[in-house]
Design a protein around this motif. Structure first.
Motif, PDB file in Angstrom:
ATOM      1  N   LEU A 149     -26.023 -75.012  52.525  1.00 19.99           N
ATOM      2  CA  LEU A 149     -25.759 -76.313  53.140  1.00 19.99           C
ATOM      3  C   LEU A 149     -24.602 -77.029  52.452  1.00 19.99           C
ATOM      4  N   GLN A 150     -23.846 -77.758  53.243  1.00 16.74           N
ATOM      5  CA  GLN A 150     -22.668 -78.486  52.784  1.00 16.74           C
ATOM      6  C   GLN A 150     -22.829 -79.961  53.135  1.00 16.74           C
ATOM      7  N   PRO A 151     -22.143 -80.833  52.426  1.00 16.13           N
ATOM      8  CA  PRO A 151     -22.249 -82.267  52.769  1.00 16.13           C
ATOM      9  C   PRO A 151     -21.929 -82.558  54.234  1.00 16.13           C
ATOM     10  N   GLY A 152     -21.060 -81.784  54.839  1.00 16.61           N
ATOM     11  CA  GLY A 152     -20.737 -81.973  56.251  1.00 16.61           C
ATOM     12  C   GLY A 152     -21.879 -81.651  57.189  1.00 16.61           C
ATOM     13  N   ASP A 153     -22.919 -81.016  56.680  1.00 16.25           N
ATOM     14  CA  ASP A 153     -24.102 -80.731  57.503  1.00 16.25           C
ATOM     15  C   ASP A 153     -25.051 -81.931  57.559  1.00 16.25           C
ATOM     16  N   THR A 154     -24.754 -82.956  56.825  1.00 21.20           N
ATOM     17  CA  THR A 154     -25.583 -84.157  56.817  1.00 21.20           C
ATOM     18  C   THR A 154     -25.635 -84.787  58.191  1.00 21.20           C
ATOM     19  N   GLY A 155     -26.809 -85.256  58.563  1.00 21.37           N
ATOM     20  CA  GLY A 155     -26.961 -85.945  59.843  1.00 21.37           C
ATOM     21  C   GLY A 155     -28.339 -85.720  60.413  1.00 21.37           C
ATOM     22  N   VAL A 156     -28.470 -86.089  61.665  1.00 20.62           N
ATOM     23  CA  VAL A 156     -29.741 -85.911  62.376  1.00 20.62           C
ATOM     24  C   VAL A 156     -29.643 -84.648  63.232  1.00 20.62           C
ATOM     25  N   TYR A 157     -30.661 -83.832  63.148  1.00 15.03           N
ATOM     26  CA  TYR A 157     -30.724 -82.593  63.927  1.00 15.03           C
ATOM     27  C   TYR A 157     -31.753 -82.759  65.033  1.00 15.03           C
ATOM     28  N   TYR A 158     -31.325 -82.419  66.236  1.00 12.36           N
ATOM     29  CA  TYR A 158     -32.164 -82.567  67.422  1.00 12.36           C
ATOM     30  C   TYR A 158     -32.463 -81.201  68.033  1.00 12.36           C
ATOM     31  N   CYS A 159     -33.672 -81.058  68.470  1.00 18.44           N
ATOM     32  CA  CYS A 159     -34.112 -79.911  69.255  1.00 18.44           C
ATOM     33  C   CYS A 159     -34.024 -80.290  70.727  1.00 18.44           C
ATOM     34  N   ALA A 160     -33.602 -79.349  71.575  1.00 21.73           N
ATOM     35  CA  ALA A 160     -33.494 -79.631  72.992  1.00 21.73           C
ATOM     36  C   ALA A 160     -33.805 -78.375  73.792  1.00 21.73           C
ATOM     37  N   SER A 180     -39.401 -81.029  62.768  1.00 18.50           N
ATOM     38  CA  SER A 180     -39.869 -81.278  61.412  1.00 18.50           C
ATOM     39  C   SER A 180     -39.040 -80.457  60.445  1.00 18.50           C
ATOM     40  N   GLY A 181     -39.144 -80.785  59.167  1.00 14.43           N
ATOM     41  CA  GLY A 181     -38.493 -79.975  58.146  1.00 14.43           C
ATOM     42  C   GLY A 181     -37.247 -80.556  57.527  1.00 14.43           C
ATOM     43  N   GLY A 182     -36.813 -81.718  57.990  1.00 16.77           N
ATOM     44  CA  GLY A 182     -35.634 -82.322  57.396  1.00 16.77           C
ATOM     45  C   GLY A 182     -35.915 -82.796  55.976  1.00 16.77           C
ATOM     46  N   GLY A 183     -34.856 -83.177  55.280  1.00 14.89           N
ATOM     47  CA  GLY A 183     -35.009 -83.657  53.921  1.00 14.89           C
ATOM     48  C   GLY A 183     -33.675 -83.820  53.236  1.00 14.89           C
ATOM     49  N   SER A 184     -33.723 -84.026  51.937  1.00 14.04           N
ATOM     50  CA  SER A 184     -32.519 -84.198  51.128  1.00 14.04           C
ATOM     51  C   SER A 184     -32.392 -83.045  50.145  1.00 14.04           C
ATOM     52  N   VAL A 185     -31.212 -82.422  50.126  1.00 15.68           N
ATOM     53  CA  VAL A 185     -30.977 -81.286  49.238  1.00 15.68           C
ATOM     54  C   VAL A 185     -29.592 -81.403  48.626  1.00 15.68           C
ATOM     55  N   GLN A 186     -29.344 -80.570  47.624  1.00 13.14           N
ATOM     56  CA  GLN A 186     -28.019 -80.452  47.027  1.00 13.14           C
ATOM     57  C   GLN A 186     -27.214 -79.421  47.805  1.00 13.14           C
ATOM     58  N   ALA A 187     -25.900 -79.555  47.727  1.00 11.14           N
ATOM     59  CA  ALA A 187     -25.022 -78.568  48.371  1.00 11.14           C
ATOM     60  C   ALA A 187     -25.338 -77.172  47.847  1.00 11.14           C
ATOM     61  N   GLY A 188     -25.350 -76.223  48.764  1.00  9.13           N
ATOM     62  CA  GLY A 188     -25.660 -74.843  48.408  1.00  9.13           C
ATOM     63  C   GLY A 188     -27.118 -74.461  48.601  1.00  9.13           C
ATOM     64  N   GLN A 189     -27.955 -75.461  48.771  1.00 10.43           N
ATOM     65  CA  GLN A 189     -29.378 -75.189  48.954  1.00 10.43           C
ATOM     66  C   GLN A 189     -29.700 -74.949  50.428  1.00 10.43           C
ATOM     67  N   SER A 190     -30.994 -74.730  50.688  1.00  9.67           N
ATOM     68  CA  SER A 190     -31.432 -74.364  52.037  1.00  9.67           C
ATOM     69  C   SER A 190     -32.504 -75.298  52.555  1.00  9.67           C
ATOM     70  N   LEU A 191     -32.605 -75.377  53.862  1.00  8.57           N
ATOM     71  CA  LEU A 191     -33.673 -76.084  54.550  1.00  8.57           C
ATOM     72  C   LEU A 191     -34.043 -75.296  55.796  1.00  8.57           C
ATOM     73  N   THR A 223     -34.564 -85.047  63.321  1.00  9.32           N
ATOM     74  CA  THR A 223     -35.004 -85.017  61.937  1.00  9.32           C
ATOM     75  C   THR A 223     -33.771 -85.122  61.037  1.00  9.32           C
ATOM     76  N   GLN A 224     -33.872 -85.923  59.995  1.00  7.92           N
ATOM     77  CA  GLN A 224     -32.729 -86.221  59.145  1.00  7.92           C
ATOM     78  C   GLN A 224     -32.543 -85.155  58.070  1.00  7.92           C
ATOM     79  N   VAL A 225     -31.294 -84.711  57.928  1.00  3.28           N
ATOM     80  CA  VAL A 225     -30.909 -83.795  56.854  1.00  3.28           C
ATOM     81  C   VAL A 225     -29.805 -84.464  56.050  1.00  3.28           C
ATOM     82  N   THR A 226     -29.983 -84.535  54.750  1.00  2.00           N
ATOM     83  CA  THR A 226     -28.978 -85.123  53.874  1.00  2.00           C
ATOM     84  C   THR A 226     -28.604 -84.108  52.795  1.00  2.00           C
ATOM     85  N   VAL A 227     -27.318 -83.796  52.704  1.00  2.00           N
ATOM     86  CA  VAL A 227     -26.823 -82.829  51.726  1.00  2.00           C
ATOM     87  C   VAL A 227     -25.861 -83.553  50.794  1.00  2.00           C
ATOM     88  N   SER A 228     -26.194 -83.584  49.534  1.00  2.00           N
ATOM     89  CA  SER A 228     -25.340 -84.259  48.556  1.00  2.00           C
ATOM     90  C   SER A 228     -24.558 -83.237  47.741  1.00  2.00           C
TER      91      SER A 228
END
Length: 124
Positions: free
Chosen positions: A86-97, A7-18, A118-123
């Motif tokens: 966070l940077q735009p290159g961090d965009t994607g799906v994050y998996y726990c394993a 849990s905890g994914g979302g959409s943020v601007q570059a430089g922000q945190s999640l 969980t999806q993370v999108t950095v614009s």
């Protein structure tokens, strides 16, 4: 079997945190290592960070060192990934394993159980 829910994914601007969280249930006593992996759009899943369930050892991918922090609460069977700068290159799906054999492995195949992601999108 170990069940994992991120849990905890979302959409943020570059430089922000999640902060991402992973909750484990089932045979959690079998867990030796827990890890986070990232799948960027159109790419393969890659290692981000891993933590030992015993001893607290930690490894990071070079791309996230100094920006991401992995932690775990064994009593609650949870794992967290604090993602800063966070940077735009961090965009994607994050998996726990989880790895039920050892800890510290950075390739995908040794991990036995996976969350749904969980999806993370950095614009920019």
């Amino acid at each position: 079997q170990v069940q994992l829910v991120e849990s905890g994914g979302g959409s943020v601007q570059a430089g922000q945190s999640l902060t991402l969280s992973c909750a484990a249930s089932g045979r959690t006593g079998s867990i030796r290592g827990m890890g986070w992996f990232h799948r960027a759009p159109g790419k393969e899943r890659t290692f981000v960070a891993t933590i030992s369930r015993i001893g607290g050892g930690i490894k990071y991918a070079d791309s996230v060192k100094g920006r991401f922090t992995i932690s775990a609460d064994n009593a609650k069977n949870t794992m967290t990934l604090q993602m800063n700068s966070l940077q735009p290159g961090d965009t994607g799906v994050y998996y726990c394993a989880v790895d039920t054999t050892t800890w510290g492995r950075t390739s995908i195949s040794p991990y036995d159980f996976w969350g749904q992601g969980t999806q993370v999108t950095v614009s920019s």
